[in-house]
Motif scaffolding. Structure first.
Motif, mmCIF file in Angstrom:
data_model
loop_
_atom_site.group_PDB
_atom_site.id
_atom_site.type_symbol
_atom_site.label_atom_id
_atom_site.label_comp_id
_atom_site.label_asym_id
_atom_site.label_seq_id
_atom_site.Cartn_x
_atom_site.Cartn_y
_atom_site.Cartn_z
ATOM 1 N N LEU A 13 25.869 5.594 17.459
ATOM 2 C CA LEU A 13 27.050 4.755 17.274
ATOM 3 C C LEU A 13 26.747 3.360 16.737
ATOM 4 C CD1 LEU A 13 29.168 5.565 20.473
ATOM 5 C CD2 LEU A 13 29.894 5.858 18.104
ATOM 6 N N ILE A 14 25.722 2.703 17.298
ATOM 7 C CA ILE A 14 25.507 1.289 16.990
ATOM 8 C C ILE A 14 25.254 1.036 15.510
ATOM 9 C CG2 ILE A 14 23.945 -0.656 17.385
ATOM 10 C CD1 ILE A 14 23.775 0.175 20.292
ATOM 11 N N PRO A 15 24.337 1.767 14.853
ATOM 12 C CA PRO A 15 24.113 1.456 13.434
ATOM 13 C C PRO A 15 25.376 1.560 12.567
ATOM 14 C CG PRO A 15 22.293 2.754 14.291
ATOM 15 C CD PRO A 15 23.346 2.752 15.349
ATOM 16 N N PRO A 16 26.110 2.684 12.611
ATOM 17 C CA PRO A 16 27.292 2.727 11.748
ATOM 18 C C PRO A 16 28.377 1.735 12.159
ATOM 19 C CG PRO A 16 27.216 4.683 13.135
ATOM 20 C CD PRO A 16 25.906 3.977 13.305
ATOM 21 N N MET A 17 28.555 1.505 13.467
ATOM 22 C CA MET A 17 29.610 0.587 13.894
ATOM 23 C C MET A 17 29.270 -0.862 13.575
ATOM 24 S SD MET A 17 31.164 2.194 17.433
ATOM 25 C CE MET A 17 32.646 1.185 17.270
ATOM 26 N N LEU A 18 27.988 -1.154 13.404
ATOM 27 C CA LEU A 18 27.595 -2.513 12.993
ATOM 28 C C LEU A 18 27.390 -2.607 11.485
ATOM 29 C CD1 LEU A 18 25.186 -3.726 15.829
ATOM 30 C CD2 LEU A 18 27.628 -4.174 15.501
ATOM 31 N N GLY A 19 27.911 -1.618 10.769
ATOM 32 C CA GLY A 19 27.936 -1.725 9.312
ATOM 33 C C GLY A 19 26.729 -1.190 8.593
ATOM 34 N N ALA A 20 25.958 -0.293 9.209
ATOM 35 C CA ALA A 20 24.783 0.262 8.527
ATOM 36 C C ALA A 20 25.192 1.087 7.314
ATOM 37 C CB ALA A 20 23.971 1.120 9.495
ATOM 38 N N ASP A 21 26.344 1.732 7.378
ATOM 39 C CA ASP A 21 26.810 2.581 6.280
ATOM 40 C C ASP A 21 27.885 1.907 5.430
ATOM 41 O OD1 ASP A 21 25.142 4.544 7.344
ATOM 42 O OD2 ASP A 21 26.739 5.337 8.632
ATOM 43 N N PRO A 58 30.602 -2.040 5.392
ATOM 44 C CA PRO A 58 31.252 -3.069 6.214
ATOM 45 C C PRO A 58 32.303 -2.472 7.148
ATOM 46 C CG PRO A 58 31.137 -3.750 3.911
ATOM 47 C CD PRO A 58 30.756 -2.307 3.953
ATOM 48 N N ARG A 59 32.431 -3.093 8.303
ATOM 49 C CA ARG A 59 33.438 -2.700 9.293
ATOM 50 C C ARG A 59 34.202 -3.939 9.770
ATOM 51 N NH1 ARG A 59 32.645 2.179 12.182
ATOM 52 N NH2 ARG A 59 31.639 3.707 10.810
ATOM 53 N N ASP A 60 35.482 -3.735 10.103
ATOM 54 C CA ASP A 60 36.316 -4.789 10.686
ATOM 55 C C ASP A 60 36.920 -4.271 11.982
ATOM 56 O OD1 ASP A 60 36.317 -7.000 8.648
ATOM 57 O OD2 ASP A 60 37.074 -5.363 7.384
ATOM 58 N N TYR A 61 36.897 -5.120 13.035
ATOM 59 C CA TYR A 61 37.392 -4.721 14.346
ATOM 60 C C TYR A 61 38.396 -5.749 14.880
ATOM 61 C CZ TYR A 61 33.459 -1.513 14.198
ATOM 62 O OH TYR A 61 32.579 -0.523 13.819
ATOM 63 N N LEU A 62 39.480 -5.218 15.429
ATOM 64 C CA LEU A 62 40.467 -6.058 16.093
ATOM 65 C C LEU A 62 40.078 -6.178 17.563
ATOM 66 C CD1 LEU A 62 43.269 -7.466 15.636
ATOM 67 C CD2 LEU A 62 44.304 -5.348 16.514
ATOM 68 N N VAL A 63 40.054 -7.414 18.072
ATOM 69 C CA VAL A 63 39.680 -7.656 19.468
ATOM 70 C C VAL A 63 40.899 -8.168 20.218
ATOM 71 C CG1 VAL A 63 38.142 -8.872 21.045
ATOM 72 C CG2 VAL A 63 37.332 -8.224 18.764
ATOM 73 N N LEU A 64 41.271 -7.455 21.303
ATOM 74 C CA LEU A 64 42.392 -7.850 22.154
ATOM 75 C C LEU A 64 41.829 -8.576 23.371
ATOM 76 C CD1 LEU A 64 44.341 -4.429 22.142
ATOM 77 C CD2 LEU A 64 44.456 -6.294 20.453
ATOM 78 N N HIS A 115 33.941 -9.054 11.759
ATOM 79 C CA HIS A 115 33.471 -8.366 10.551
ATOM 80 C C HIS A 115 31.982 -8.069 10.730
ATOM 81 C CE1 HIS A 115 33.313 -7.218 6.317
ATOM 82 N NE2 HIS A 115 32.204 -7.934 6.207
ATOM 83 N N ALA A 116 31.593 -6.794 10.542
ATOM 84 C CA ALA A 116 30.196 -6.371 10.700
ATOM 85 C C ALA A 116 29.709 -5.757 9.400
ATOM 86 C CB ALA A 116 30.065 -5.366 11.839
ATOM 87 N N ASP A 117 28.504 -6.195 8.959
ATOM 88 C CA ASP A 117 27.932 -5.666 7.724
ATOM 89 C C ASP A 117 26.408 -5.691 7.851
ATOM 90 O OD1 ASP A 117 27.469 -4.753 5.188
ATOM 91 O OD2 ASP A 117 28.104 -6.591 4.163
ATOM 92 N N ARG A 118 25.797 -4.496 7.886
ATOM 93 C CA ARG A 118 24.344 -4.355 8.016
ATOM 94 C C ARG A 118 23.792 -5.173 9.182
ATOM 95 N NH1 ARG A 118 22.224 -0.084 6.704
ATOM 96 N NH2 ARG A 118 20.237 -1.181 6.956
ATOM 97 N N GLY A 119 24.513 -5.133 10.313
ATOM 98 C CA GLY A 119 24.048 -5.811 11.513
ATOM 99 C C GLY A 119 24.490 -7.253 11.639
#
Length: 669
Positions: free
Chosen positions: A290-298, A300-306, A327-331
């Motif tokens: 989970l950690i590598p892809p969710m931190l943008g290894a594959d 960029p990722r964007d997450y909403l935090v409540l 915003h997460a991109d390659r860690g």
């Protein structure tokens, strides 16, 4: 008439019956089995004067018939000959040989059993040592004591090999076929094979993985996490988890009923050690995937935090006060957006279509106001609704949603030391939580409170991304928050969501986990106020029995206590007690209980008095609620009698609403 020379000669001669005849007036019975039995004849008539035979003819009074002689034996049938002496000697010798063979077999079996017993004791001792080694390895791995892992693995391999050697001979295989002994032999052999396979296979790899996955390795540097080490070991971690899962399955499959008590205890001990190890390997495997892809290894990722505020209770924790975007991109992790939740919506129509159950239970508020998305105790569903709201409000479609509360933020900030808030006061831990959910409203305006709240949240995520805190302490803080339900994670990627399902980060609404019934106890504030800070909650679960079908009978008592001081209630700001409240300091709340899957709440009582309940359905689970009013200093208890679904004989799992302070939980049998 007589013949010449005969009649006079025999006229006066006596007539003798045959041998065995009882009388002269009988005739032999040819059918009798007793020799020559004579039957009586008709009485002779007296000769008349004209009888040609004359008077002498009447003297023949009887006629005898002899029994036929038995037939002579056939000339080819000879009578049996007596057995010779050598035949008797041979028979005796065979009996003696058979007896000696039986004795030899019994001796051989006794030697075999003794040999197996000695090896079994040796294997048991080695397995006990190996089981302790598994436990030590798991503990050291979780604690990050990487310097001890190599020696632990070496010792584990030695004990496992010794157990395997003790159970590997042909005598062991032969003993396994003996009635009564076979199950015990098979159980020991299975344990030895399982432990030896783990020691030579995944456990050494797991030790290497733990060294690579040390928290210090993943501490961000310059706002970035180096993902390459974890990506490199991810396949090994997944294989190790699969091997441990298979080993646990084999041990669980051992039939313990016909096994010796000592061996059965060893099986149970090994099963527990493997179950604990599986929890660690499963978590590591999920993290590696989970950690590598969710931190943008594959990409960029964007997450909403409540960011929830527990001072106004909702099922998942509290009303949403602030929303952030990461915003997460390659860690590399950056905070790119933040705003008060009140600025998202409200919407005339829910951006995400609500189910019939959701509309019946929550109305449309859960889908129109961002503050209320946490009213549902199903976090994946709350995340979907919040994601749709954010997309409608901003046009941005995020890749996932997280939820945190002030207690989680305070845990993260502990590693950085005291945090400056408000007028410059520096706070830490519980003091920081108390300020954010209560003290801030005593000194600040609502808008000013929102700004300070957002600043603290930004500081916490800046600390996470920069790695300024102590790495292991940061990991521990996140783990504590997750276990208390204060840190929740959802991914829009279906494969990632499946990996999160069932973990402490999931927060999904479910009524059963394997054979374990899940009971949900949630709190919902009924006031537009921050009075929830003064609410303490305790939950006591008592198991009354287990039915023949595996259903559980439970009493769940929820106790609420008001910490409001009556003398201070009148002086509390309206933002805390609620605008227009005629009774300042009154806490109005809704106590909500979800029964396990297939189960039901059959009765409820408040303060020992029976109350009526109106069951509702939410995602195939039954739920009931009770509205409660607490005056300053009061306590109220509600007891729910619950029956779980069938075949739910595992330990009870309890989910609760996290408050400003931890919920006191007790589960008793």
């Amino acid at each position: 008439m007589t013949h010449p020379g005969w009649g006079d000669k025999w006229a006066d001669a006596p007539v003798f019956p045959l041998a065995g005849s009882p009388s002269q007036n009988t005739q032999t019975d040819r059918n009798s089995g007793e020799g020559a039995k004579v039957l009586p004849l008709r009485k002779p008539r007296s000769p008349g004067p004209d009888d040609p035979d004359g008077p002498a003819a009447g003297r023949l009074a009887t006629v005898t018939r002899a029994r036929p002689a038995p037939p002579a034996p056939a000339p080819w049938k000879k009578p049996p000959l007596p057995k010779p002496a050598f035949w008797t000697r041979r028979r005796r010798r065979n009996l003696k040989v058979a007896a000696l063979s039986l004795v030899a077999l019994l001796v051989l079996l006794a030697v075999l059993v003794a040999w197996v017993a000695l090896d079994a004791l040796r294997a048991r001792d080695s397995l006990e040592q190996a089981a302790r080694g598994v436990s030590t390895l798991q503990t050291d791995a979780v604690a990050g004591r990487t310097e001890q892992l190599d020696s632990t693995v070496t010792e584990l391999q030695r004990h496992a090999a010794d157990a395997k050697d003790a159970t590997g001979g042909p005598h062991w295989s032969l003993a396994g076929r003996l009635p009564g002994v076979g199950p015990t032999v098979e159980a020991v052999a299975t344990m030895a094979t399982v432990v030896d396979g783990l020691a030579r296979g995944p456990l050494p790899q797991l030790a290497e993985v733990v060294e690579v996955a040390d928290p210090a390795t993943f501490a961000p540097h310059g706002g970035r996490v180096d993902l390459r080490p974890l990506e490199g070991v991810a396949p090994d971690v997944v294989r190790a988890d699969q091997s441990v899962a298979y080993a646990l399955q084999r041990v669980e499959g051992i039939n313990r009923s016909p096994v010796l008590p000592q061996v059965s205890a060893a099986v149970s001990d090994l099963e527990q050690q493997l179950a604990d190890l599986r929890m660690s390997t499963a978590t590591a495997a999920r993290a590696a995937r989970l950690i590598p892809p969710m931190l943008g290894a594959d990409g960029p990722r964007d997450y909403l935090v409540l960011v929830q505020n527990n001072a106004e209770p909702r099922a998942l924790g509290g009303i949403v006060g602030t929303v952030l975007v990461l915003h997460a991109d390659r860690g590399r992790i950056e905070l790119t957006e933040q705003m008060p939740a009140s600025q998202v919506g409200p919407f005339k129509q829910p951006p995400a279509e609500l189910t019939e159950d959701e509309q019946a239970v929550f109305g449309d508020k859960v889908g129109r106001w961002m503050q209320n998305v946490t009213s549902t105790p199903d976090f994946p569903r709350a995340a979907e609704i919040a994601r749709a709201m954010w997309a409608r409000e901003t046009g941005q479609t995020v890749d996932g949603v997280l939820a945190v509360d002030p207690a989680a933020l305070a845990e993260v900030l502990k590693t950085d030391g005291p945090v400056a808030v408000g007028s410059g006061e520096r706070l830490l831990g519980e003091d920081l939580v108390s300020y954010l959910v209560n003290g801030i409203y005593l000194t600040e305006t609502p808008d000013g409170a929102d700004l300070i709240f957002a600043d603290v949240a930004e500081s916490a995520f800046a600390s996470l991304s920069s790695g300024s805190g102590e790495p292991s302490g940061m990991v521990d803080a996140l783990a504590v928050a997750a276990r208390q339900g204060r840190l929740l994670v959802w991914s829009a990627d279906r494969a990632e969501a499946d990996l999160l399902e069932g973990t402490v980060l999931d927060g999904g609404l479910r009524g059963v986990n394997g054979s374990r019934p899940v009971v949900g106890v949630f709190t919902h504030g009924l006031q537009m106020a921050k009075i929830g800070y003064y609410l303490d909650t305790a939950v006591d679960v008592v198991e009354r029995g287990v039915r023949s079908d595996g259903a559980r009978e439970l009493d769940v008592t929820v106790t609420y206590t008001s910490r409001v001081d009556e003398s201070d209630a009148a002086g509390l700001p309206d933002y805390i007690v609620g605008r227009g409240e005629s009774d300042p300091g009154l806490i109005r709340l809704r106590s909500i209980v979800y029964a396990p899957a297939g189960g039901a709440v059959v009765q409820a009582s408040e303060n020992s008095e029976k109350i009526g309940i109106s069951p509702q359905k939410h995602d195939e689970l039954q739920r009931v609620f009770d509205d409660i009013e607490l005056h300053p200093g009061e306590t109220a208890s509600v007891t729910y009698a619950i029956i779980s679904g069938k075949h739910q004989d595992g330990d009870v799992i309890l989910r609760t609403t996290p408050g400003p302070r931890p919920v006191e939980v007790s589960i008793r049998k």
